[in-house]
Design an enzyme around this catalytic site. Structure first.
Site, PDB file in Angstrom:
ATOM      1  N   ASP A 289      -8.980-121.106 -35.371  1.00 24.24           N
ATOM      2  CA  ASP A 289      -8.095-121.967 -36.103  1.00 24.24           C
ATOM      3  C   ASP A 289      -7.483-120.963 -36.838  1.00 24.24           C
ATOM      4  O   ASP A 289      -7.915-119.726 -36.946  1.00 24.24           O
ATOM      5  CB  ASP A 289      -9.213-122.727 -37.273  1.00 24.24           C
ATOM      6  CG  ASP A 289      -9.603-123.690 -36.523  1.00 24.24           C
ATOM      7  OD1 ASP A 289      -9.413-124.307 -35.290  1.00 24.24           O
ATOM      8  OD2 ASP A 289     -10.866-124.443 -36.882  1.00 24.24           O
TER       9      ASP A 289
HETATM   10  N1  URA Z   1     -14.796-123.933 -34.756  1.00 24.63           N
HETATM   11  C1  URA Z   1     -14.148-123.948 -35.629  1.00 24.63           C
HETATM   12  O1  URA Z   1     -14.101-124.932 -36.240  1.00 24.63           O
HETATM   13  N2  URA Z   1     -13.026-123.196 -35.665  1.00 24.63           N
HETATM   14  C2  URA Z   1     -12.805-122.292 -34.866  1.00 24.63           C
HETATM   15  O2  URA Z   1     -11.773-121.541 -35.088  1.00 24.63           O
HETATM   16  C3  URA Z   1     -13.506-122.046 -33.910  1.00 24.63           C
HETATM   17  C4  URA Z   1     -14.862-122.841 -33.629  1.00 24.63           C
END
Ligand code: URA
Length: 244
Positions: free
Chosen positions: A106
């Protein structure tokens, strides 16, 4: 003798421009093969034995590149974006124009991201059936309850209906900071559904406020890399990944 290829493809693969820009550069005498100016973009070259010079600098042909990036926050895991900087933009020393991130973190997640143009390797790391372990470090709101450990170990059912595969939760600390309850955890998951770690922690009442990926399969984030920094994989790291 190595595999021959067109001069314009050679230079385009190495990110020196589009085929038409390279054709124009050739016409202007900006390209040399073995010390001789070459004006025809379709001339065949041998990447193993020919020396190609573009605007006075030698351009070596690289087929595969592998970089470990400590992804910083605020950068997207994509190859192009019209709003944000991408993880590919951060790899300043790249040769190949076809690099991509292996999986996604993310925009507000930090940590280990493999950047390569090795499609088969990416496929092996990401294929859901392969169940490659990923370890995340997170700081969460509230005190993560002990009961979350067996719930995750069995495979938690999220409120939105997703049944997670068994995961290993380690509660590192629970403390109050400025009167606010916080937990530090490590979570090992073997799948990578959208916002998976955030959704799992939310489901036990402790939303993630900081998230960082530490490992992916045999690959471990080099802790000397600050967010935004990267390095090439070592031979050993690559061999381990390839034995997957
Ligand atoms: N899980 C999440 O919620 N976000 C990420 O970036 C990776 C794994």
């Amino acid at each position: 003798m190595g595999k021959e290829m067109r001069l314009d493809k050679y230079l385009a693969d190495m990110g020196k421009g589009t085929r038409s820009q390279i054709k124009e550069a050739a016409r202007k005498g900006r390209i040399q093969i073995n010390g001789v100016i070459e004006k025809k973009p379709d001339t065949k070259v041998d990447p193993e034995t020919d020396t190609i010079v573009f605007d006075g600098s030698v351009v070596s042909y690289v087929t595969m590149e592998y970089y470990m990036l400590n992804k910083p926050q605020g950068v997207v895991s994509a190859t192009e974006d019209n709003k944000y900087q991408t993880v590919i933009d951060l790899i300043e020393g790249k040769n190949r124009k076809d690099l991509f991130p292996v999986g996604r973190l993310d925009i507000d997640t930090e940590g280990l991201l493999l950047i390569t143009n090795d499609g088969p390797l990416a496929h092996r790391l990401l294929a859901p059936k392969k169940h490659v372990d990923k370890i995340y470090y997170a700081v969460c709101d509230g005190f993560v309850p002990d009961s979350a450990v067996p719930e995750f170990a069995e495979g938690i059912l999220l409120p939105d209906g997703l049944k997670c595969l068994p995961a290993i939760l380690e509660i590192i600390s629970r403390k109050k900071e400025d009167g606010k309850a916080l937990s530090e955890i490590k979570l090992t998951i073997r799948e990578g559904k959208f916002h998976q770690v955030k959704r799992m922690m939310e489901a036990v009442g402790c939303p993630v406020i900081f998230l960082k990926r530490l490992t992916m399969g045999s690959l471990t984030l080099d802790e000397t890399l600050k967010p935004g920094e990267y390095r090439s994989l070592t031979i050993e790291e690559l061999e381990l990944l390839n034995s997957l």
